[in-house]
Write a protein that holds these residues in place. Sequence first.
Motif, PDB file in Angstrom:
ATOM      1  N   ILE A 182       0.847  -1.193   0.000  1.00  0.00           N
ATOM      2  CA  ILE A 182       0.000   0.000   0.000  1.00  0.00           C
ATOM      3  C   ILE A 182       0.885   1.247   0.000  1.00  0.00           C
ATOM      4  O   ILE A 182       1.822   1.373   0.792  1.00  0.00           O
ATOM      5  CB  ILE A 182      -0.946  -0.017   1.213  1.00  0.00           C
ATOM      6  N   TYR A 183       0.564   2.142  -0.894  1.00  0.00           N
ATOM      7  CA  TYR A 183       1.358   3.349  -1.099  1.00  0.00           C
ATOM      8  C   TYR A 183       1.403   4.191   0.179  1.00  0.00           C
ATOM      9  O   TYR A 183       0.363   4.459   0.792  1.00  0.00           O
ATOM     10  CB  TYR A 183       0.752   4.150  -2.246  1.00  0.00           C
ATOM     11  N   PRO A 184       2.599   4.623   0.607  1.00  0.00           N
ATOM     12  CA  PRO A 184       2.725   5.357   1.874  1.00  0.00           C
ATOM     13  C   PRO A 184       2.345   6.833   1.801  1.00  0.00           C
ATOM     14  O   PRO A 184       2.429   7.531   2.814  1.00  0.00           O
ATOM     15  CB  PRO A 184       4.214   5.202   2.202  1.00  0.00           C
ATOM     16  N   GLY A 185       1.956   7.325   0.614  1.00  0.00           N
ATOM     17  CA  GLY A 185       1.482   8.704   0.517  1.00  0.00           C
ATOM     18  C   GLY A 185       2.572   9.737   0.323  1.00  0.00           C
ATOM     19  O   GLY A 185       2.344  10.941   0.523  1.00  0.00           O
ATOM     20  N   THR A 186       3.739   9.303  -0.109  1.00  0.00           N
ATOM     21  CA  THR A 186       4.904  10.179  -0.198  1.00  0.00           C
ATOM     22  C   THR A 186       4.649  11.441  -1.031  1.00  0.00           C
ATOM     23  O   THR A 186       5.016  12.546  -0.631  1.00  0.00           O
ATOM     24  CB  THR A 186       6.093   9.407  -0.798  1.00  0.00           C
ATOM     25  N   CYS A 187       4.023  11.297  -2.192  1.00  0.00           N
ATOM     26  CA  CYS A 187       3.854  12.432  -3.118  1.00  0.00           C
ATOM     27  C   CYS A 187       2.508  13.135  -2.983  1.00  0.00           C
ATOM     28  O   CYS A 187       2.243  14.094  -3.704  1.00  0.00           O
ATOM     29  CB  CYS A 187       4.013  11.951  -4.567  1.00  0.00           C
ATOM     30  N   ARG A 188       1.669  12.678  -2.075  1.00  0.00           N
ATOM     31  CA  ARG A 188       0.288  13.159  -2.032  1.00  0.00           C
ATOM     32  C   ARG A 188       0.183  14.675  -1.832  1.00  0.00           C
ATOM     33  O   ARG A 188      -0.663  15.327  -2.439  1.00  0.00           O
ATOM     34  CB  ARG A 188      -0.479  12.437  -0.928  1.00  0.00           C
ATOM     35  N   ALA A 189       1.030  15.245  -1.012  1.00  0.00           N
ATOM     36  CA  ALA A 189       0.912  16.675  -0.689  1.00  0.00           C
ATOM     37  C   ALA A 189       1.951  17.542  -1.400  1.00  0.00           C
ATOM     38  O   ALA A 189       2.093  18.725  -1.091  1.00  0.00           O
ATOM     39  CB  ALA A 189       1.041  16.870   0.812  1.00  0.00           C
TER      40      ALA A 189
END
Length: 287
Positions: free
Chosen positions: A127-134
């Motif tokens: 599951i993608y850790p959200g690195t680029c989300r913000a």
Amino acid sequence: MTDFITRFAPSPTGPLHLGHAYSALLAHDMARAAGGKYLLRIEDIDRTRSRPEWEEQIYDDLTWLGITWDEAPTRQSDRLSVYKKTLRALWGRGLLFPCSCTRRDITAAASAPQEGTEPAFGPDGLIYPGTCRARTDRSQSFPEGEALRLDMQDALSTANQSEFCYTEQSSGQDETLCSPARNFVQEVGDIVLSRRDFLGSYHLSVVLDDAAQGISHVVRGKDIQPATQIHVLLQNLLGLPTPIYHHHRLIRDENGKRLAKRDDARAIATYRAEGRTPDDIRRMVGL
């Protein structure tokens, strides 16, 4: 109007094997028994791995098995403009973000969780850790040539449903299966909807293609069933109907392992060359 419309959707990236034969024959038998339609779709969206010779082999193997389709086959490579238009629309709604993470980046981030926890896996693997989300201003113009992920939290807020349900049809019985929305962020994550090296993704294209072909019943293997919750969410976001699903058993080797395209020993063409008949193939897969 035909009530039952199903399809077989192979990728031309290698030879069809016994598992493909089972899925193709089962869907064909179901369509013919229901007086419905059987369609063929070539899922060649990954142009780096798809080959014309494998596509021709698909037609040849299916014809030899006695399978007929009721409309000219469609190709995903002819529908890239549809995928791009949909991606632009989702971007305009603020539901996508570009992602520059490599698989190695994601593996490294997932392999260093908080102490006492294990990396989480979902329908797309880690599951993608959200690195680029913000990292990106989503008010900017649509990013060309970049991988795009669905912001799962924003998507759930937009869908505004407590659960996502579909009908699973097995042995003539209908069962309603639901996935709670509250689980999607942790158990599914920000899924990829378009890749850097080719436009679109399996999740996006299969939802759009099934709707475009008017598919009423999706017949496919149980290995795809965990992704169905994703497809129901996308259908909700895009205003598309949700088909009835039939996830069938998988054909496995003597060690219980699911067959893969690299297993040439179980390729339909191999059995044909050995002098086997279509009826032999049916018996081998339990039909």
